[in-house]
Motif scaffolding. Structure first.
Motif, mmCIF file in Angstrom:
data_model
loop_
_atom_site.group_PDB
_atom_site.id
_atom_site.type_symbol
_atom_site.label_atom_id
_atom_site.label_comp_id
_atom_site.label_asym_id
_atom_site.label_seq_id
_atom_site.Cartn_x
_atom_site.Cartn_y
_atom_site.Cartn_z
ATOM 1 N N THR B 87 -12.047 -14.453 25.579
ATOM 2 C CA THR B 87 -11.135 -13.640 26.060
ATOM 3 C C THR B 87 -9.971 -14.590 25.916
ATOM 4 O O THR B 87 -9.641 -15.190 26.857
ATOM 5 N N ARG B 88 -9.281 -14.747 24.944
ATOM 6 C CA ARG B 88 -8.091 -15.560 25.063
ATOM 7 C C ARG B 88 -7.135 -15.656 25.908
ATOM 8 O O ARG B 88 -6.631 -14.370 26.238
ATOM 9 N N LEU B 89 -6.856 -16.576 26.720
ATOM 10 C CA LEU B 89 -5.642 -16.483 27.785
ATOM 11 C C LEU B 89 -4.446 -16.375 27.007
ATOM 12 O O LEU B 89 -4.263 -17.433 26.091
ATOM 13 N N ASP B 90 -3.608 -15.670 27.412
ATOM 14 C CA ASP B 90 -2.525 -15.102 26.497
ATOM 15 C C ASP B 90 -1.199 -15.085 27.455
ATOM 16 O O ASP B 90 -1.454 -13.979 28.300
ATOM 17 N N PRO B 91 0.005 -15.478 27.133
ATOM 18 C CA PRO B 91 1.159 -15.243 27.864
ATOM 19 C C PRO B 91 1.418 -13.722 27.835
ATOM 20 O O PRO B 91 1.854 -13.069 28.735
ATOM 21 N N SER B 92 1.253 -12.892 26.507
ATOM 22 C CA SER B 92 1.558 -11.635 26.633
ATOM 23 C C SER B 92 0.600 -10.745 27.246
ATOM 24 O O SER B 92 0.840 -9.229 27.236
ATOM 25 N N ALA B 93 -0.555 -11.255 27.819
ATOM 26 C CA ALA B 93 -1.471 -10.212 28.396
ATOM 27 C C ALA B 93 -0.874 -9.548 29.556
ATOM 28 O O ALA B 93 -1.182 -8.335 29.806
ATOM 29 N N ILE B 94 0.172 -10.119 30.152
ATOM 30 C CA ILE B 94 0.679 -9.275 31.369
ATOM 31 C C ILE B 94 1.647 -8.102 30.808
ATOM 32 O O ILE B 94 1.734 -7.162 31.600
ATOM 33 N N ASP B 95 1.658 -7.968 29.513
ATOM 34 C CA ASP B 95 2.049 -6.689 28.952
ATOM 35 C C ASP B 95 1.274 -5.775 28.599
ATOM 36 O O ASP B 95 1.715 -4.472 28.432
ATOM 37 N N ASP B 96 -0.084 -5.890 28.868
ATOM 38 C CA ASP B 96 -1.068 -4.975 28.473
ATOM 39 C C ASP B 96 -2.286 -4.892 29.373
ATOM 40 O O ASP B 96 -3.034 -5.965 29.738
ATOM 41 N N PRO B 97 -2.364 -3.788 30.103
ATOM 42 C CA PRO B 97 -3.207 -3.687 31.279
ATOM 43 C C PRO B 97 -4.535 -3.805 30.921
ATOM 44 O O PRO B 97 -5.408 -4.295 31.719
ATOM 45 N N ALA B 98 -5.028 -3.646 29.596
ATOM 46 C CA ALA B 98 -6.469 -3.576 29.238
ATOM 47 C C ALA B 98 -6.771 -4.850 29.036
ATOM 48 O O ALA B 98 -7.900 -5.363 29.437
ATOM 49 N N LYS B 99 -5.770 -5.633 28.564
ATOM 50 C CA LYS B 99 -6.213 -7.059 28.276
ATOM 51 C C LYS B 99 -6.215 -7.786 29.533
ATOM 52 O O LYS B 99 -7.023 -8.771 29.847
ATOM 53 N N LEU B 100 -5.414 -7.549 30.453
ATOM 54 C CA LEU B 100 -5.079 -8.093 31.651
ATOM 55 C C LEU B 100 -6.601 -8.111 32.477
ATOM 56 O O LEU B 100 -7.063 -8.790 33.010
ATOM 57 N N ARG B 101 -7.157 -6.714 32.683
ATOM 58 C CA ARG B 101 -8.320 -6.570 33.062
ATOM 59 C C ARG B 101 -9.407 -7.133 32.484
ATOM 60 O O ARG B 101 -10.299 -7.570 33.469
#
Lengths: 239, 200
Positions: B87-101
């Protein structure tokens, strides 16, 4: 841990000196000597080290308590973040060394843990708190001295006012007043505007210090935190 | 009354300043700053997650060096780490609730696996207690767990501050002018509390 809600509940003791012996573990002469030692260290190296004994962790685990206090007291120099806080809670039988961002190289978690296990706890287990604290401070200072940090400058008064709402209110009101008074002469007003919002005030002033604000570290006795930040590095132990 | 050029110019300057002032009050700049703080806080969370993942191979090597087998709890640590690495750590994850979860859950699995390992290792590996390198690693991992907890807490707060600016009047005006929307956050729920802290 619900850090946000806990922050509202915890009352941070007012910082009055480098040795905050609220649990009364140190006899007065040793407390004075320790205070002197830490003051001299700060004079020579610039690094701030504080010893804090507390009669209660207020229901928190020692890590949470320690970082809450560290964020309020802001031990260590601003931008260098070279502060250390040694916290002892004799009733919960917990000890923690909280290391500021800037000292994580000189005092990595593994060494902080060793200091606790090898220098502090053996004395604590036989009730010799002053001994344990002094030995712990010895080691902490030795490691902190090894860090290559700039020598202390003449201490600036803390001018970090970016997060002070009263200041903004007064400032903003003054600006509007001036605007009205001057009518159409806007040269000065335009320059002032850049200071109106958060933008120019070294913005992060409010970020790490949100709970304590400026008030706590302006306590009496002339000692106050230098604005250092902490990231949760260090180690804990119990006996 | 004749409108002189200097009067008109002055009125325009006045209007400009008043508009700028209103925008300032309406969160036009503060929403950007709050957004930057969210990104910085997320960067710190990612750093600490990565730091923990990087420490785990050392742990596994140290344990296997002392005792030539892998307990179930150690295997789970390895698997949890592998899963989190995917689950790649990603700066843009904060824009995507599913990715963040997704990131939160995979990292939580690592926390739990480490917690279980440290809670029970003395049974499978009694000799480890006297291995200095192991104790050091344990201290480092405990330290990282704490740093993660602090970073998560600050991230949650920064998102809270940002969302307040976006949602509350009048700063919501500036926020929508900037195209800024509500951000997802971590849940500060009991399930998300980090693994039981292991003390010596």
């Amino acid at each position: 841990m619900l850090l946000a809600s806990v922050a509202l509940a915890l009352e941070i003791p007012e910082l009055r000196g480098r040795v905050m012996d609220r649990a009364d573990l140190l006899p007065p002469d040793r407390e004075r000597m320790l205070e002197g030692r830490l003051a001299r260290f700060e004079q020579e190296k610039g690094t701030q080290v504080v010893v804090h004994t507390t009669p209660s962790l207020e229901g928190l685990d020692v890590e949470t308590y320690s970082i809450r206090v560290a964020e309020a007291w802001r031990i260590g120099r601003k931008k260098l973040d070279d502060g250390v806080i040694l916290t002892i809670a004799p009733n919960e039988r917990k000890v923690r060394i909280e290391v500021g961002y800037g000292l994580e190289g000189a005092i990595p978690d593994a060494l902080a843990s060793r200091i606790i296990q090898e220098e502090i706890l053996p004395s604590f287990r036989t009730g010799r708190f002053a001994d344990g604290i002094e030995r712990g401070v010895d080691s902490i200072l030795r490691l902190a001295a090894g860090e290559q940090l700039p020598a202390p400058a003449r201490r600036q008064p803390r001018t970090d006012r970016g997060s002070d709402p009263l200041f903004l209110l007064v400032y903003g009101g003054l600006f509007l007043f001036m605007l009205m008074m001057r009518g159409l002469g806007l040269g000065r007003g335009r320059r002032r505007y850049r200071g109106y919002g958060y933008g120019s005030r070294g913005g992060f002033g409010g970020f790490g210090g949100g709970f304590g604000g400026g008030g706590f570290s302006r306590g009496g006795g002339g000692f106050s935190g230098g604005g250092g930040r902490f990231g949760g590095g260090g180690a804990s132990g119990s006996w | 009354m004749k409108c002189t050029k200097s009067m008109r110019g002055a009125r325009i300057r006045l209007a400009t300043v008043l508009v700028a002032l209103s925008l300032g009050a309406c969160g036009y700049n503060s929403v950007i700053q709050a957004d930057e703080e969210v990104k910085a806080a997320w960067g710190e969370v990612q750093n600490q997650y990565q730091r923990r993942l990087d420490l785990i191979p050392n742990l596994v090597a140290t344990v296997k060096g002392a005792a030539d087998f892998e307990s179930e709890t150690l295997k789970e640590v390895t698997e949890a780490r592998a899963s989190a690495m995917q689950t790649r750590l990603d700066p843009s994850a904060i824009d995507d609730p599913a990715k963040l979860r997704e990131i939160e859950q995979s990292q939580q699995r690592v926390s739990l696996a480490l917690g279980r390992f440290f809670a029970g290792y003395t049974e499978a590996y009694p000799q480890l207690q006297s291995v200095a390198a192991f104790r050091d690693l344990q201290a480092q991992l405990e330290g990282t767990e704490n740093r993660i907890a602090v970073a998560r807490g600050r991230f949650i707060e920064s998102v809270g501050r940002y969302n307040r600016i976006v949602l509350e009047f009048p700063t919501s005006i500036g926020a929508s002018l900037r195209g800024k929307e509500v951000r997802p956050s971590f849940e500060a729920s009991p399930g998300a509390e980090d693994a039981p802290k292991v003390q010596f």
